[in-house]
Design a protein around this motif. Structure first.
Motif, mmCIF file in Angstrom:
data_model
loop_
_atom_site.group_PDB
_atom_site.id
_atom_site.type_symbol
_atom_site.label_atom_id
_atom_site.label_comp_id
_atom_site.label_asym_id
_atom_site.label_seq_id
_atom_site.Cartn_x
_atom_site.Cartn_y
_atom_site.Cartn_z
ATOM 1 N N HIS A 31 12.348 -7.001 -68.955
ATOM 2 C CA HIS A 31 12.461 -5.892 -69.258
ATOM 3 C C HIS A 31 11.346 -4.735 -68.657
ATOM 4 O O HIS A 31 10.212 -5.322 -68.491
ATOM 5 N N VAL A 32 11.525 -3.618 -68.262
ATOM 6 C CA VAL A 32 10.839 -2.747 -68.044
ATOM 7 C C VAL A 32 11.077 -1.464 -68.999
ATOM 8 O O VAL A 32 12.188 -1.131 -69.356
ATOM 9 N N PHE A 33 9.873 -1.050 -69.580
ATOM 10 C CA PHE A 33 9.691 0.012 -70.592
ATOM 11 C C PHE A 33 8.877 1.297 -70.248
ATOM 12 O O PHE A 33 8.116 0.998 -69.354
ATOM 13 N N TRP A 47 10.743 -20.055 -52.236
ATOM 14 C CA TRP A 47 9.651 -20.211 -51.526
ATOM 15 C C TRP A 47 9.088 -19.172 -50.291
ATOM 16 O O TRP A 47 7.999 -18.815 -50.438
ATOM 17 N N ASN A 48 10.104 -18.699 -49.480
ATOM 18 C CA ASN A 48 9.999 -17.797 -48.531
ATOM 19 C C ASN A 48 9.461 -16.452 -49.098
ATOM 20 O O ASN A 48 8.361 -15.748 -48.371
ATOM 21 N N ARG A 49 9.999 -16.009 -50.050
ATOM 22 C CA ARG A 49 9.486 -14.478 -50.577
ATOM 23 C C ARG A 49 8.420 -14.610 -51.274
ATOM 24 O O ARG A 49 7.389 -13.671 -51.077
ATOM 25 N N ALA A 50 8.016 -15.856 -51.993
ATOM 26 C CA ALA A 50 6.629 -16.234 -52.428
ATOM 27 C C ALA A 50 5.614 -16.194 -51.341
ATOM 28 O O ALA A 50 4.630 -15.331 -51.600
ATOM 29 N N PHE A 51 6.125 -16.895 -50.353
ATOM 30 C CA PHE A 51 4.890 -16.968 -49.082
ATOM 31 C C PHE A 51 4.619 -15.587 -48.570
ATOM 32 O O PHE A 51 3.687 -15.115 -48.599
ATOM 33 N N GLU A 52 5.692 -14.701 -48.427
ATOM 34 C CA GLU A 52 5.666 -13.328 -47.911
ATOM 35 C C GLU A 52 4.690 -12.296 -48.920
ATOM 36 O O GLU A 52 3.747 -11.808 -48.432
ATOM 37 N N LEU A 53 4.870 -12.776 -50.071
ATOM 38 C CA LEU A 53 4.217 -11.723 -51.323
ATOM 39 C C LEU A 53 2.618 -12.192 -51.071
ATOM 40 O O LEU A 53 1.912 -11.608 -51.300
ATOM 41 N N MET A 54 2.230 -13.419 -51.075
ATOM 42 C CA MET A 54 1.045 -14.078 -50.992
ATOM 43 C C MET A 54 0.433 -13.696 -49.496
ATOM 44 O O MET A 54 -1.013 -13.311 -49.446
ATOM 45 N N ALA A 55 1.228 -13.702 -48.424
ATOM 46 C CA ALA A 55 0.548 -13.748 -47.093
ATOM 47 C C ALA A 55 0.203 -12.117 -47.006
ATOM 48 O O ALA A 55 -0.792 -11.672 -46.384
ATOM 49 N N LEU A 56 1.101 -11.199 -47.312
ATOM 50 C CA LEU A 56 1.017 -9.989 -47.226
ATOM 51 C C LEU A 56 0.134 -8.937 -48.131
ATOM 52 O O LEU A 56 -0.236 -7.888 -48.095
ATOM 53 N N ALA A 57 0.100 -9.472 -49.438
ATOM 54 C CA ALA A 57 -0.580 -9.039 -50.775
ATOM 55 C C ALA A 57 0.063 -7.546 -51.045
ATOM 56 O O ALA A 57 -0.702 -6.726 -51.267
ATOM 57 N N GLU A 58 1.421 -7.531 -50.723
ATOM 58 C CA GLU A 58 2.062 -6.275 -51.052
ATOM 59 C C GLU A 58 2.250 -6.035 -52.567
ATOM 60 O O GLU A 58 2.403 -7.002 -53.425
ATOM 61 N N ARG A 59 2.187 -4.793 -52.908
ATOM 62 C CA ARG A 59 2.044 -4.488 -54.242
ATOM 63 C C ARG A 59 3.605 -4.327 -54.696
ATOM 64 O O ARG A 59 4.448 -3.792 -53.943
ATOM 65 N N VAL A 60 4.055 -5.201 -55.828
ATOM 66 C CA VAL A 60 5.193 -5.120 -56.303
ATOM 67 C C VAL A 60 5.626 -4.239 -57.397
ATOM 68 O O VAL A 60 4.844 -4.348 -58.577
ATOM 69 N N GLY A 61 6.138 -3.127 -57.405
ATOM 70 C CA GLY A 61 6.226 -2.160 -58.464
ATOM 71 C C GLY A 61 7.261 -2.689 -59.711
ATOM 72 O O GLY A 61 8.133 -3.800 -59.461
ATOM 73 N N ALA A 62 7.248 -2.050 -60.671
ATOM 74 C CA ALA A 62 8.063 -2.700 -61.938
ATOM 75 C C ALA A 62 9.348 -2.720 -61.612
ATOM 76 O O ALA A 62 9.872 -3.757 -62.282
ATOM 77 N N GLN A 63 10.012 -1.889 -61.043
ATOM 78 C CA GLN A 63 11.644 -1.859 -60.948
ATOM 79 C C GLN A 63 11.948 -2.951 -59.618
ATOM 80 O O GLN A 63 12.988 -3.793 -60.023
ATOM 81 N N ASP A 64 10.909 -3.233 -58.836
ATOM 82 C CA ASP A 64 11.239 -4.244 -57.741
ATOM 83 C C ASP A 64 11.134 -5.828 -58.494
ATOM 84 O O ASP A 64 11.513 -6.718 -58.337
ATOM 85 N N ALA A 65 10.018 -5.690 -59.476
ATOM 86 C CA ALA A 65 9.657 -7.019 -60.131
ATOM 87 C C ALA A 65 10.812 -7.205 -60.946
ATOM 88 O O ALA A 65 11.286 -8.454 -61.060
ATOM 89 N N LEU A 66 11.400 -6.224 -61.614
ATOM 90 C CA LEU A 66 12.858 -6.493 -62.526
ATOM 91 C C LEU A 66 14.061 -7.140 -61.572
ATOM 92 O O LEU A 66 14.534 -8.136 -62.031
ATOM 93 N N ARG A 67 14.199 -6.486 -60.375
ATOM 94 C CA ARG A 67 15.050 -6.948 -59.318
ATOM 95 C C ARG A 67 14.687 -8.264 -58.952
ATOM 96 O O ARG A 67 15.783 -8.856 -58.759
ATOM 97 N N LEU A 68 13.489 -8.657 -58.693
ATOM 98 C CA LEU A 68 13.080 -9.960 -58.273
ATOM 99 C C LEU A 68 13.277 -10.961 -59.345
ATOM 100 O O LEU A 68 13.078 -12.156 -59.311
ATOM 101 N N GLY A 69 13.366 -10.843 -60.815
ATOM 102 C CA GLY A 69 13.184 -11.610 -61.854
ATOM 103 C C GLY A 69 11.710 -11.945 -62.060
ATOM 104 O O GLY A 69 11.500 -13.061 -62.607
ATOM 105 N N LEU A 70 10.934 -11.092 -61.745
ATOM 106 C CA LEU A 70 9.604 -11.188 -62.179
ATOM 107 C C LEU A 70 9.297 -11.010 -63.614
ATOM 108 O O LEU A 70 8.123 -11.066 -64.167
#
Ligand code: T3D
Length: 264
Positions: free
Chosen positions: A179-181, A153-176
């Motif tokens: 795979h990254v190719f 919940w909290n990480r989701a809210f932060e991503l929604m509130a700050l509208a920060e860009r999540v790059g591919a490697q961070d997306a992989l780390r966060l479980g979004l």
């Protein structure tokens, strides 16, 4: 005028490409309704075993086409019910694997579409932005359902509130994504991955998807009973017969052929 949704079928993999590259595939109504229609066709077509959703050019989807909003003759809620909601529902309920192949930026409702895939493959040039708060809107098209389930919940809210860009490697780390190719080989890598999935017993995978969807809101006892019912269906199917025969004959199962024969 070029088509806003391109369809290509190869090795049982239907690739749907959002095709408005000049606007990073920002979604207009023809694109959204076209995608939903294509998914309904895919549902009925036995030649389609796996669906891939991707974007043309350097973007995946930049969300709602903001140029269209002022000219609409319906409110936001009605528009969502008419366009995005049926699309996201169909992606989740389609009893075939749906892969989102995120080739570039996925923003706003584009991020919601990226997350709605059963499997999410990112190019190393991809990124995801819950951009809604930049224009003082609420995340929609399923983001408030998928994102907290993936990152809490909290990480989701932060991503929604700050509208920060999540790059591919961070997306992989966060479980979004799973795979990254590399961007250079992305389309070929996605096709190879999807074709591998298409050789699997896709009817059983469709039932697995149904079971997982139901389990999201069910108790353990309800889930155990539902698994038993679905196992009965799978166990009476041609794919299962082929799986058993292949095991006993020490060969690789041919689930594509099994899918063509009539299930009992
Ligand atoms: O009922 C309802 O409709 C409600 C539903 C709402 C759902 C939503 O999705 S709300 C969120 C809508 N989307 C956005 O707010 C995203 C807007 N775009 C951006 O913030 C940025 O474009 C990106 C961060 C996505 C990418 O930035 P960048 O620097 O890589 O590209 P760019 O230069 O900004 O964009 C390239 C072109 O695409 C540009 O056009 P131009 O100047 O080259 O002619 C830009 O205007 C266009 N574009 C990008 N996003 C949209 C868009 N055009 C229309 N609508 C867009 N959403």
């Amino acid at each position: 005028m070029s088509e806003v949704v391109l369809r290509e079928l190869q090795e049982g993999v239907l690739t749907l490409t959002m095709n408005r590259p000049d606007k990073l595939n920002a979604a207009n109504d023809p694109l959204l309704l076209g995608l939903t229609a294509a998914l309904k066709d895919a549902e009925r077509d036995d030649a389609v075993r796996v669906v891939v959703l991707t974007g043309a050019g350097r973007g995946f989807c930049a969300g709602q086409d903001l140029g269209d909003v002022g000219a609409r003759d319906m409110g936001f809620a009605e528009h969502l019910r008419h366009t995005y909601n049926p699309l996201v529902s169909k992606m989740r309920s389609l009893e075939k694997p749906v892969i989102t192949a995120v080739n570039g930026v996925a923003a706003g409702a584009g991020a919601s579409l990226a997350l709605a895939g059963d499997l999410r493959l990112f190019s190393d040039a991809a990124s995801l932005i819950e951009v809604f708060s930049n224009i003082a809107l609420v995340p929609d098209s399923g983001s408030t359902w998928t994102l907290p389930r993936l990152v809490g919940w909290n990480r989701a809210f932060e991503l929604m509130a700050l509208a920060e860009r999540v790059g591919a490697q961070d997306a992989l780390r966060l479980g979004l994504c799973e795979h990254v190719f590399p961007a250079e080989t992305f389309r070929a890598d996605v096709q190879t991955y999807a074709a591998r999935l298409a050789a699997r017993p896709v009817r059983a995978l469709g039932l697995t998807k149904r079971a997982l969807n139901r389990a999201m809101t069910a108790t353990l006892d309800e889930t155990l009973e539902y698994e038993a019912q679905l196992q009965q269906i799978a166990g009476e199917g041609a794919e299962h017969r082929e799986g058993i025969a292949a095991f006993l004959e020490k060969r690789t199962p041919d689930f594509r052929a099994a899918g063509k024969s009539t299930d009992s």
